[in-house]
Scaffold this motif. Structure first.
Motif, PDB file in Angstrom:
ATOM      1  N   MET A 127       1.948  -2.167  -3.760  1.00  0.00           N
ATOM      2  CA  MET A 127       0.850  -1.378  -4.314  1.00  0.00           C
ATOM      3  C   MET A 127       0.942   0.070  -3.840  1.00  0.00           C
ATOM      4  O   MET A 127       0.639   1.003  -4.599  1.00  0.00           O
ATOM      5  N   TYR A 128       1.395   0.279  -2.607  1.00  0.00           N
ATOM      6  CA  TYR A 128       1.589   1.636  -2.103  1.00  0.00           C
ATOM      7  C   TYR A 128       2.621   2.377  -2.951  1.00  0.00           C
ATOM      8  O   TYR A 128       2.431   3.551  -3.308  1.00  0.00           O
ATOM      9  N   PRO A 133       7.179 -13.467   1.869  1.00  0.00           N
ATOM     10  CA  PRO A 133       6.232 -12.381   2.145  1.00  0.00           C
ATOM     11  C   PRO A 133       6.845 -11.145   2.783  1.00  0.00           C
ATOM     12  O   PRO A 133       6.130 -10.169   3.026  1.00  0.00           O
ATOM     13  N   ASP A 134       8.154 -11.164   3.048  1.00  0.00           N
ATOM     14  CA  ASP A 134       8.783 -10.027   3.718  1.00  0.00           C
ATOM     15  C   ASP A 134       9.505  -9.072   2.762  1.00  0.00           C
ATOM     16  O   ASP A 134      10.023  -8.049   3.205  1.00  0.00           O
ATOM     17  N   ILE A 144      -0.181  -0.902   5.999  1.00  0.00           N
ATOM     18  CA  ILE A 144       0.718  -1.833   5.322  1.00  0.00           C
ATOM     19  C   ILE A 144       0.786  -3.122   6.137  1.00  0.00           C
ATOM     20  O   ILE A 144       1.390  -3.164   7.204  1.00  0.00           O
ATOM     21  N   ASP A 145       0.138  -4.156   5.640  1.00  0.00           N
ATOM     22  CA  ASP A 145       0.113  -5.432   6.357  1.00  0.00           C
ATOM     23  C   ASP A 145       1.069  -6.466   5.781  1.00  0.00           C
ATOM     24  O   ASP A 145       1.418  -7.429   6.459  1.00  0.00           O
ATOM     25  N   ASN A 146       1.461  -6.272   4.528  1.00  0.00           N
ATOM     26  CA  ASN A 146       2.297  -7.289   3.877  1.00  0.00           C
ATOM     27  C   ASN A 146       3.023  -6.673   2.681  1.00  0.00           C
ATOM     28  O   ASN A 146       2.848  -5.483   2.377  1.00  0.00           O
ATOM     29  N   SER A 182       9.893  -5.699   5.772  1.00  0.00           N
ATOM     30  CA  SER A 182       8.932  -6.066   6.814  1.00  0.00           C
ATOM     31  C   SER A 182       8.885  -5.053   7.953  1.00  0.00           C
ATOM     32  O   SER A 182       7.935  -5.062   8.748  1.00  0.00           O
ATOM     33  N   ASN A 183       9.887  -4.179   8.032  1.00  0.00           N
ATOM     34  CA  ASN A 183       9.889  -3.120   9.046  1.00  0.00           C
ATOM     35  C   ASN A 183       8.657  -2.209   8.918  1.00  0.00           C
ATOM     36  O   ASN A 183       8.250  -1.563   9.882  1.00  0.00           O
ATOM     37  N   TYR A 184       8.068  -2.159   7.720  1.00  0.00           N
ATOM     38  CA  TYR A 184       6.914  -1.292   7.481  1.00  0.00           C
ATOM     39  C   TYR A 184       5.586  -1.959   7.820  1.00  0.00           C
ATOM     40  O   TYR A 184       4.542  -1.300   7.833  1.00  0.00           O
ATOM     41  N   PHE A 185       5.604  -3.272   8.080  1.00  0.00           N
ATOM     42  CA  PHE A 185       4.351  -3.976   8.338  1.00  0.00           C
ATOM     43  C   PHE A 185       3.725  -3.485   9.641  1.00  0.00           C
ATOM     44  O   PHE A 185       4.411  -3.287  10.651  1.00  0.00           O
TER      45      PHE A 185
END
Length: 394
Positions: free
Chosen positions: A350-351, A369-370, A342-344, A330-333
Motif C-alpha cells: 500500500m505504501y 507474509p514476507d 511498515i508492519d507487514n 521483510s527488511n522494511y518491517f
C-alpha cells in the motif's frame, strides 16, 4: 444487509490481485499516474492467427450452446497437445473445457472435497486456491517455503504435512506468484512420498507451462504412479495472451472428468463457443508461434531483477518461469517510511501504491507474509519507470 447473506459468501475473501487492480483503476480515475504491476495478464495482443480463427467461427455461425464439456474437436486438440507437450495420454473423454482455468479448479474442488478434507498448499500459492478449497468445505494446510529454496516444497516438508485427513495436494509449476519451476527430479521426489499415500490426489496447475526459462516443462502426471491420481489443469490465458476469452481445461481420470462435467452442467454449462474455436487454432499451432512472447518475458525478467537488485532491502532470487518476481521485503518491517509504519507486506504494497504510484500485490494473499508480487508483464519503459519510482519512494 450482510446478515441476509450466506455464511459461505461472508467468509469468502476478495481476490487480492483483483482488489489491487480495482484500487489502481480508482486512483487513475482520480487523475493519478499509476503503473500497474499487480495483474497477471500478458500485455501482448492475441496472435493474428487466433483472431482469424475466431472471425471464421463467427462467420460459420458458432453461436449456439456448446457441449457442457467442450466441442469434440477442441477436446481432441487438447488431447493431442497433452501428448505433444507433456507425454500424457488423455482421451477426449478425460478432458473438460471450462470458462477459464479458475472454473476448472473450482469444479475439481467441488467434486472431490468433503467437509474437513485437508488440501496441502505449498506457500506461496496462487491467491484463489485457499478460498476455492474453503468454499468446497475443505481445509487448507499451508506448507511455508522460503526464498532460500526458491519457494519450492521439499519431499520432507510434504511428508510432514500429510495426515489421515489429507485428500489433495495443489500446486502450480511454473508458480504464480513466485515464478518457481519444479524440475522432473524434484517432482519425482514428491511422487516418492505420495507413493506411500495412495488416497491423496494432486492438482497440477500448469497454466504457465510455456513461459518457462529453464527448458523442458515437467508434468507430475507423467511420472510413474501419478497419472491416475493427478488432475492436470491448463488453459490459454497466459501463453497465448487470451485472458479475456476465458478458456481453461483439465485432463483427469474418466470418473473425475465425468463428475466435473456433471457439476459444470448445473453451473455454467459449456464455455463460450467462439473462444473454443479460437483455442483449437492456438493449441494446434507449434509453440514457435508464441516464442517471441516467451523471449520477451525472459528479457523483462532479467531487466527487472537487475533494477530491483540496486534497491537496499530487497532480497531476490531468480524465477525460472511465469512473469513475476517475488522479492522478500521483510527488511522494511518495523521501520517508518514518510510517517507510515511498515508492519507487514500489505503495508509495504500500500505504501508503494500511495507514494510510488506503483501497484503490486502483498505476499500475504499468497500465503507468504514476507514478500510482494511484482508482475513484469509490462513494457520495458514501464518497468524502468516503476522501479525508479519504488527506489525513490524508499
Amino acid at each position: 444487509m450482510s446478515n441476509a447473506l450466506s455464511d459461505r459468501i461472508n467468509k469468502l475473501s476478495t481476490s487480492a490481485t483483483l482488489a489491487m487492480a480495482a484500487k489502481a483503476r480508482e486512483l487513475r480515475n482520480e487523475g493519478k499516474d499509476i503503473i500497474g504491476l499487480s495483474l497477471g495478464e500478458p500485455d501482448f495482443n492475441i496472435p493474428d492467427f487466433i483472431k482469424e480463427a475466431a472471425k471464421k467461427a463467427i462467420d460459420e455461425n458458432y453461436s449456439s450452446y456448446s457441449p457442457v464439456d467442450g466441442y469434440a474437436d477442441l477436446k481432441l486438440a487438447i488431447s493431442n497437445k497433452f501428448k505433444r507437450d507433456n507425454n500424457l495420454e488423455y482421451k477426449p473423454s478425460q478432458i473438460v473445457v471450462s470458462t477459464g482455468a479458475k472454473q476448472s479448479l473450482a469444479n475439481v474442488a467441488m467434486v472431490m472435497l468433503n467437509k474437513g478434507d485437508e488440501v496441502i498448499l505449498p506457500a506461496p500459492y496462487w491467491v484463489s486456491y485457499r478460498d476455492i478449497v474453503q468454499l468446497a468445505e475443505g481445509t487448507p494446510v499451508e506448507v511455508p517455503t522460503s526464498i532460500e529454496t526458491d519457494f519450492k516444497m521439499t519431499p520432507s516438508q510434504l511428508r510432514d504435512a500429510i495426515t489421515p485427513k489429507t485428500k489433495m495436494l495443489w500446486f502450480s509449476s511454473p508458480c504464480n506468484p513466485s515464478g518457481s519451476v519444479y524440475s522432473e527430479e524434484e517432482l519425482r521426489g514428491l511422487a516418492e512420498v505420495l507413493a506411500d499415500h495412495p488416497q491423496i490426489y494432486v492438482v497440477s496447475d500448469e497454466i504457465y507451462e510455456h513461459i518457462n526459462f529453464r527448458g523442458k516443462h515437467a508434468s507430475i502426471a507423467s511420472i510413474a504412479g501419478m497419472y491416475d491420481r493427478t488432475i492436470t489443469v491448463n488453459g490459454v490465458s497466459k501463453a497465448f495472451a487470451m485472458t479475456g476469452w476465458r478458456i481453461g481445461y483439465i485432463g483427469a481420470a474418466d470418473w473425475i472428468a465425468k463428475a466435473c462435467t456433471k457439476f459444470q452442467g448445473q453451473i455454467t454449462s459449456g464455455a463460450n463457443a467462439i473462444g473454443q474455436r479460437a483455442t483449437i487454432a492456438a493449441l494446434e499451432a507449434p509453440v514457435s508461434k508464441i516464442q517471441f512472447m516467451i523471449d520477451k518475458f525472459r528479457e523483462r525478467r532479467d531487466l527487472i531483477l537487475s533494477l530491483l537488485g540496486t534497491i537496499d532491502g530487497f532480497k531476490l532470487n531468480v524465477p525460472e518461469g511465469a512473469f513475476y518476481v517475488f522479492p522478500d521485503i521483510s527488511n522494511y518491517f518495523g521501520k517508518e517510511l514518510r510517517g507510515k509504519k511498515i508492519d507487514n507486506a500489505s503495508d509495504f504494497a500500500m505504501y508503494l501504491l500511495e507514494h510510488a504510484n506503483v501497484a503490486t500485490v502483498t505476499g500475504e494473499a499468497f500465503g507468504n507474509p514476507d514478500c510482494i508480487r511484482i508482475s513484469y508483464a509490462a513494457s520495458e519503459k514501464e518497468i524502468r519507470e516503476a522501479v525508479d519510482r519504488i527506489k525513490k519512494a524508499l
